[in-house]
Design an enzyme around this catalytic site. Structure first.
Site, mmCIF file in Angstrom:
data_model
loop_
_atom_site.group_PDB
_atom_site.id
_atom_site.type_symbol
_atom_site.label_atom_id
_atom_site.label_comp_id
_atom_site.label_asym_id
_atom_site.label_seq_id
_atom_site.Cartn_x
_atom_site.Cartn_y
_atom_site.Cartn_z
ATOM 1 N N ILE A 1 0.840 -1.204 0.000
ATOM 2 C CA ILE A 1 0.000 0.000 0.000
ATOM 3 C C ILE A 1 0.873 1.251 0.000
ATOM 4 O O ILE A 1 0.573 2.240 -0.673
ATOM 5 C CB ILE A 1 -0.942 0.015 1.216
ATOM 6 C CG1 ILE A 1 -1.906 -1.178 1.157
ATOM 7 C CG2 ILE A 1 -1.720 1.318 1.293
ATOM 8 C CD1 ILE A 1 -2.851 -1.146 -0.028
ATOM 9 N N CYS B 1 -16.174 -16.877 -12.979
ATOM 10 C CA CYS B 1 -15.370 -18.057 -13.288
ATOM 11 C C CYS B 1 -16.053 -19.326 -12.775
ATOM 12 O O CYS B 1 -17.052 -19.749 -13.339
ATOM 13 C CB CYS B 1 -13.958 -17.894 -12.727
ATOM 14 S SG CYS B 1 -12.749 -19.028 -13.474
ATOM 15 N N ARG C 1 -9.324 -23.648 -16.813
ATOM 16 C CA ARG C 1 -9.191 -24.643 -17.874
ATOM 17 C C ARG C 1 -10.538 -25.047 -18.462
ATOM 18 O O ARG C 1 -10.642 -25.342 -19.631
ATOM 19 C CB ARG C 1 -8.517 -25.913 -17.340
ATOM 20 C CG ARG C 1 -7.039 -25.784 -17.057
ATOM 21 C CD ARG C 1 -6.434 -27.169 -16.814
ATOM 22 N NE ARG C 1 -5.045 -27.057 -16.420
ATOM 23 C CZ ARG C 1 -4.637 -26.933 -15.168
ATOM 24 N NH1 ARG C 1 -5.520 -26.922 -14.199
ATOM 25 N NH2 ARG C 1 -3.362 -26.819 -14.871
ATOM 26 N N HIS D 1 -12.541 -12.620 -15.070
ATOM 27 C CA HIS D 1 -12.390 -12.052 -13.728
ATOM 28 C C HIS D 1 -12.421 -10.524 -13.815
ATOM 29 O O HIS D 1 -11.372 -9.866 -13.782
ATOM 30 C CB HIS D 1 -11.072 -12.504 -13.100
ATOM 31 C CG HIS D 1 -11.069 -13.927 -12.646
ATOM 32 N ND1 HIS D 1 -11.430 -14.302 -11.369
ATOM 33 C CD2 HIS D 1 -10.775 -15.075 -13.307
ATOM 34 C CE1 HIS D 1 -11.338 -15.620 -11.249
ATOM 35 N NE2 HIS D 1 -10.937 -16.110 -12.420
ATOM 36 N N GLU E 1 -13.102 -8.378 -11.683
ATOM 37 C CA GLU E 1 -12.628 -7.685 -10.479
ATOM 38 C C GLU E 1 -11.212 -7.157 -10.637
ATOM 39 O O GLU E 1 -10.830 -6.166 -9.995
ATOM 40 C CB GLU E 1 -12.703 -8.616 -9.254
ATOM 41 C CG GLU E 1 -11.731 -9.781 -9.232
ATOM 42 C CD GLU E 1 -12.238 -11.041 -9.914
ATOM 43 O OE1 GLU E 1 -11.709 -12.132 -9.622
ATOM 44 O OE2 GLU E 1 -13.156 -10.934 -10.749
#
Length: 538
Positions: free
Chosen positions: A8, A370, A455, A500, A502
């Site tokens: 951070i 996913c 996969r 994904h 995110e």
């Protein structure tokens, strides 16, 4: 030490320097012997962050991308394992002409090459490299030695060292203690590294007398002892460091011009985040819930979307392994939305399927990511399309019945792969969105690109049957062969994606799918509130 906030701190400095008009890139060096975190359990090291070019990297890369708003690459993360692997491969080929391969100079040279290479390939003005681990640990010594050599090989003022250290508060004594920092710096100096800055992590403000003491004992100018106290949000940290002039002092040390800073969008985000008065509750049903870092990017993306929708998102981590079908209503009944994240293995998968069914039947906003999409497809196949016990062939050896309906299956080109790190679909892939779908409404454009890490795919053998039963395939690969997104038409918001999203959310640029998901949760929350008010009035 671990979890101190090096990532951070580094990301915050990167944000400030970029806000000064410089091109910044970032890099994480991890001293562990895994080649990358791709095969490590999230319980061990948190989430695996995936870059556009398919690198499976440390979760700190997620902080870097969210803070500096730049897409990183495989050059942005390397491990001791990757370095050793490259050295041994060269030795086996005979590249060293029979010479002895040693930590110094061969390993340290390889580390320095990584530091140089990212600068050359990114064309950045400033590179920030974070060395993981703890000063004094045997595994991190080659990295710190390489950093020492690297600084000495560059012109004076081209390289600075920032040491992030703990200044603990002892409640019984009512005082902060500088001794751990003194010993940490002593350890660094014993191997030739003198910090230019010391960033002191603490729960309390650092009194001027302690700054003077640290400056004296650690041989650092007092104005370069920076206090980084616990913040109410990680997005406040850049603002706190800016108040102490950290970025301008770094630029001065590098001999660079301190251009005017542009922090308006960052300040606006933090102000909005701090002023949120209303909240919603979202359940994340997964398998690694005992370590929130396993779902770090998802939690951050929900927070970004929450601020966008003027709501604080209360994330409830639910263990899918413990979630029994008969208990789903009790556990999830008060949630405004549910999200099923990615993962590997069959553990908790039935709990994820039960979650998808609950959301579908009760019109609760659902977001599958996913493996979460796999769960949604299996649930729909079982309970709507009439495919009893439909499942993923990933779990074929673990199910107590013959798998008649492998609605999720291995890609043909994946068969025979033995390397656990040989995931085929890794990195950014394009997706064409179907008209008049919630997916296209969210993105507002097509095609879109999302990062993948898996996969198994939706089995095209059963695709027509699923669609005939009402499943909407809202996103496909450009050749139409791979199902990228699915949704349910007669539902307020039921969307799942193979990618994904995110990983691409930023505080100042929240991801559109997360924004629409949270918006749907807000709608349900307000609808329930109106119903309660109506009951009270009656």
């Amino acid at each position: 030490m671990s979890s101190l906030g090096k990532g951070i701190t580094a990301a915050s400095l990167g944000r400030l320097l970029k806000a000064r008009g410089y091109k910044v890139t970032m890099q994480k060096a991890d001293p562990y012997l895994n080649v990358d975190p791709g095969t490590m359990s999230p319980f061990q090291h948190g989430e695996v962050f995936v870059t556009d070019d398919g690198h499976e990297g440390d979760l700190d890369l997620g902080h870097y991308e969210r803070f500096i708003d730049e897409s990183l690459s495989q050059e942005s993360n390397f491990t001791a394992g990757a370095i050793y692997q490259s050295l041994i491969a060269k030795e086996r080929r005979g590249d060293y002409l029979g010479g002895t391969v040693q930590v110094i100079p061969h390993m340290t040279n390889a580390i320095k090459d990584r530091m140089t290479r990212i600068a050359e390939r990114s064309a950045a003005d400033i590179v920030i490299t974070e060395i993981g681990g703890t000063v004094g640990d045997i595994e991190s010594l080659p990295f710190i030695e390489a950093a020492r050599q690297f600084k000495m090989s560059k012109p004076l003022g081209d390289v600075l060292f920032v040491h992030v250290t703990l200044v603990p508060y002892i409640p019984s004594a009512h005082e902060l203690k500088t001794k751990p920092t003194q010993h940490s710096v002593k350890e660094l100096r014993s191997i030739g590294v003198q910090p230019d800055f010391i960033v002191c992590r603490s729960s309390q403000n650092l009194p001027d007398k302690l700054r003077e003491k640290l400056a004296l004992f650690c041989d650092v100018r007092e104005d370069k002892v920076i206090n980084c106290i616990d913040a109410q949000s990680i997005y406040e940290v850049p603002l706190k460091l800016y108040e102490q002039g950290f970025d301008s002092k770094v630029l001065e040390g590098l001999g660079l011009e301190p251009h005017p800073i542009e922090l308006g969008d960052w300040q606006t985000y933090f102000d909005r985040q701090s002023e949120l008065a209303k909240s919603i509750d979202i359940a994340v049903v997964g398998k690694y819930v005992s370590l929130p870092d396993a779902y770090l990017s998802i939690i951050e993306a929900l927070e970004h979307a929450g601020v966008y929708n003027d709501r604080k998102v209360n994330v409830h981590l639910v263990d899918g392994e413990l979630l029994k079908p008969k208990e789903v209503d009790n556990v999830l009944g008060d949630m405004d939305a549910v999200l099923v994240p990615g993962g590997f293995g069959s553990r908790a998968f039935e709990g994820k399927i039960a979650t998808a069914r609950f959301a579908r039947e009760n019109k609760v906003p659902f977001f599958g990511i996913c493996l979460g999409m796999h769960a949604a497809v299996c649930e729909f196949a079982r309970n709507v399309a009439g495919m009893q016990n439909a499942n993923s062939s990933e779990f074929e050896s673990e199910v107590p019945y013959t798998l008649e309906y492998p609605v999720i299956n291995l890609m043909s080109e994946q068969e025979g792969i033995e390397n656990a790190g040989g995931t085929m679909r890794l990195g950014a892939y394009p997706c064409n969105l179907k008209a008049e779908t919630k997916a296209l409404a969210a993105y507002g454009e097509s095609p879109v690109y999302e990062r993948h890490r898996h996969r198994y795919e939706v089995n095209n053998t059963f695709r027509n049957r699923l669609e005939e039963a009402g499943l909407v395939v809202s996103g496909v690969s450009p050749d139409g062969r791979l199902v990228e997104m699915i949704e349910i038409a007669d539902h307020p918001w039921f969307v799942a994606t193979q990618g994904h999203p995110e990983f691409k959310s930023r505080p100042t640029k929240p991801h559109p799918l997360f924004c629409e998901f949270v918006h749907a949760a807000v709608d349900l929350n307000e609808k329930r509130a109106r119903e309660i008010d109506g009951e009270v009035e009656e």
